[in-house]
Design an enzyme around this catalytic site. Structure first.
Site, PDB file in Angstrom:
ATOM      1  N   GLU A 111       8.237   5.476  12.306  1.00  0.00           N
ATOM      2  CA  GLU A 111       8.891   5.070  10.997  1.00  0.00           C
ATOM      3  C   GLU A 111       9.038   6.363  10.243  1.00  0.00           C
ATOM      4  O   GLU A 111      10.105   6.478   9.625  1.00  0.00           O
ATOM      5  CB  GLU A 111       8.109   4.137  10.047  1.00  0.00           C
TER       6      GLU A 111
ATOM      7  N   GLU B 282       1.980  -4.677  -1.210  1.00  0.00           N
ATOM      8  CA  GLU B 282       3.211  -4.171  -1.629  1.00  0.00           C
ATOM      9  C   GLU B 282       4.161  -5.184  -2.485  1.00  0.00           C
ATOM     10  O   GLU B 282       5.373  -5.317  -2.237  1.00  0.00           O
ATOM     11  CB  GLU B 282       4.246  -3.793  -0.224  1.00  0.00           C
TER      12      GLU B 282
ATOM     13  N   ARG C 266      -4.564  -7.859   7.629  1.00  0.00           N
ATOM     14  CA  ARG C 266      -4.386  -6.565   7.551  1.00  0.00           C
ATOM     15  C   ARG C 266      -5.003  -6.004   6.048  1.00  0.00           C
ATOM     16  O   ARG C 266      -4.919  -6.738   5.396  1.00  0.00           O
ATOM     17  CB  ARG C 266      -2.655  -6.133   7.392  1.00  0.00           C
TER      18      ARG C 266
ATOM     19  N   TRP D  84       4.446   4.447  -6.385  1.00  0.00           N
ATOM     20  CA  TRP D  84       3.889   4.002  -4.979  1.00  0.00           C
ATOM     21  C   TRP D  84       2.906   5.046  -4.540  1.00  0.00           C
ATOM     22  O   TRP D  84       2.056   4.550  -3.484  1.00  0.00           O
ATOM     23  CB  TRP D  84       5.256   4.570  -3.976  1.00  0.00           C
TER      24      TRP D  84
ATOM     25  N   ASP E  61      -0.185   5.617   4.827  1.00  0.00           N
ATOM     26  CA  ASP E  61       0.749   4.889   5.383  1.00  0.00           C
ATOM     27  C   ASP E  61       1.269   5.593   6.712  1.00  0.00           C
ATOM     28  O   ASP E  61       2.723   5.956   6.576  1.00  0.00           O
ATOM     29  CB  ASP E  61       1.984   4.325   4.605  1.00  0.00           C
TER      30      ASP E  61
END
Length: 551
Positions: free
Chosen positions: A118, A11, A44, A267, A90
């Protein structure tokens, strides 16, 4: 401390690539420092390009993990564990199993799950997650045409690895419930249980947790189990279904509805929705080639539109809105039906919980009831926003006639306004009829009046309004000469805990409902709103609900 977790080259953040090194070299740098102390390095796999070109039909963020890590297989030291999110994007409401699990034969791997919700209601919506996790843990990737359950890969068993693991993103804090909700802790408990015994049944884990948390009463245990097991399907229904991902605002709070934010940015969480069609073509034959990252048997399953399951069809295929699913419904009609069904299920949770009154201590009963009431109201916001957005995009009507038709509603902008003015909400679908009302300044009081035309009777009266961060407006509702109720826009100071919004949008939209109100046709209904701070006492609409009606 057992070791370290590293997030790098993700990111837009720096990592080994910043220094012209590979990801494995970066991981091994830390791992070798830890090795003399018996330490483990968790690295990760959440690495991807966050500035992709949507006009490129082959571009696909979902391919990133395999593209970055597959060729490094065998180059990670033995005390490195590559930590892989359960799906390739995600923590969406539904994703296919990450193909990276099937591409690292000589590398220790762990699965990364999310307890913090989230993208899944941020603990303000009841969503019991193990059934979602199980879709990945129990998935057979058929590596080399042999049984290859994800749970056996991450244990080290399938590829005879020295280490394996589990990880969860958890937001335990200072709240007395740890996670902000008295039922959300079931997810953290279940994560721990599954990490030790991944074949355990989701519902049995839930009942064990309920027994430990609320006692031995069978009605309490069964009711909480029924609600919780239905919660993920309900949330998937009223947010994003058919594999389109969670249609939340990915550019702001990751909480309320805003489907337009998925596209037209770098994105890579695209839906590629337009007037005619929707979905990502991830096939080898005509799309991004993502299906080719799976072993042959799985790739063949997803490559074909005929064999792809309905619940992932828009993840793997770009199809017309009129495409008929295995269920016989068109894609757009499935959207309409699912969003109504999901909202109705969320409303059902309230009655189920209310059946536990007196069987659970008052503090926990009231706290959880307030959350379920909020969720039911916000599910209406979600339902209408998604349905209106895609109805506006496609022009295809709901065959049942529900979308865009709300006979029990009174739009705030249609009322007689004093000190209030109309306001065009953005995104448009976050308001009924695209419009709300706000006070003419942030320090005044507004009044909205209307004459009730509905037949005389007893109604539940709901008021949809917006509760913004940075102000605590006050509202009162009266019918005839009687005060029905009053409330304060202080959600940011209450115990809900989702990411707040400073705008009139799908995050701040909410509802309050007053039950059993006696109404006579011809009565005057009046709302008085007192602005405070940045919050101009916004109101979207009023709804008079006859018994049994959800709207």
């Amino acid at each position: 401390m057992a070791g370290y977790l590293v997030k790098a080259d993700s990111e837009g953040q720096p990592g080994p690539d910043t220094y012209n090194r590979t990801l494995s070299q970066g991981a091994n740098l830390f791992a070798r420092a830890l090795h003399p102390h018996g330490g483990v390095l968790m690295f990760r796999a959440f690495v991807y390009n966050d500035n992709m070109n949507e006009s490129d039909w082959k571009a696909d963020r979902a391919k990133a993990a395999v593209e970055y890590f597959k060729d490094l297989d065998g180059q990670f030291d033995e005390n490195v564990v590559v930590q892989i999110k359960y799906g390739p994007i995600d923590f969406q409401v539904r994703e296919p199993t990450s193909p990276l699990f099937a591409n690292l034969y000589q590398t220790n791997t762990a699965i990364e799950l999310e307890v913090s919700q989230e993208y899944l209601g941020q603990q303000c919506h009841l969503v019991y997650l193990p059934p979602l996790w199980k879709t990945v843990l129990d998935f057979d990737l058929r590596v080399d045409h042999k049984p290859s359950m994800v749970r056996d890969i991450i244990s080290g068993q399938r590829f005879n690895r020295t280490l394996g693991g589990w990880a969860a993103v958890v937001n335990v804090g200072t709240n007395r419930t740890w996670l902000g909700s008295h039922l959300a802790m079931s997810n953290l408990y279940a994560y721990g249980r599954l990490a030790w015994s991944p074949t355990d049944d989701s519902e049995q884990i839930l009942k064990d947790w309920t027994r430990l948390t609320f006692g031995q009463n069978h009605h309490v245990i069964d009711t909480i189990a029924d609600m919780s097991m239905a919660s993920w399907p309900a949330y998937e229904n009223y947010t994003g279904n058919l594999g389109i991902q969670t249609l939340t605002d990915i550019l702001y709070t990751h909480y309320g509805p805003n489907p337009a934010t998925q596209d037209n940015n770098g994105w890579g969480q695209w839906t590629r929705a337009d007037h005619n069609s929707v979905g990502m073509d991830r096939t080898i034959s005509n799309g991004t080639g993502y299906t080719g990252q799976y072993p042959e048997e799985v790739a063949r399953l997803y490559e074909s539109l005929e064999t792809t399951p309905d619940d992932l069809v828009l993840w793997f295929h770009h199809v017309p809105w009129t495409h008929r699913l295995h269920s016989g419904l068109t894609v757009i009609q499935h959207f309409y039906n699912a969003h109504y069904a999901g909202s109705e299920a969320a409303h059902g949770f309230i009655k189920q919980w209310e059946s536990l009154k007196g069987l659970i201590d008052r503090e926990r009963y009231e706290a959880m009831r307030s959350r379920l009431v909020y969720q039911a109201g916000h599910s209406i916001v979600w339902r209408d926003a998604i349905n209106n957005f895609y109805y506006n995009m496609t022009g295809i009507p709901d065959v049942v006639g529900r979308v865009g038709h709300h006979p029990w509603r009174i739009e705030a902008e249609s009322m007689r306004l004093e000190g209030y003015q109309t306001y065009t909400v953005s995104p448009f679908e976050a308001a009924s009829n695209t419009t709300a009302i706000i006070t003419t300044s942030n320090s005044t009081t507004g009044t909205a009046r209307t004459t009730i035309k509905a037949p005389s009777g007893v109604y539940d009266i709901g008021v949809n309004y917006y509760d913004l961060y940075g102000g605590q407006s006050k509202w009162t509702l009266s019918v005839g000469d009687k005060l029905v109720g009053q409330w304060l826009g202080d959600m940011e100071h209450q115990s809900l805990g989702h990411t707040p919004s400073i705008y009139l949008d799908g995050h701040s939209a909410t509802r309050i409902t007053f039950h059993g109100v006696v109404v006579r046709q011809g009565d005057q209904l009046k709302i008085v709103g007192e602005a405070n701070g940045v919050e101009p006492a916004p109101v979207d609409y009023v709804v008079l609900l006859p018994p049994g009606v959800v709207d």
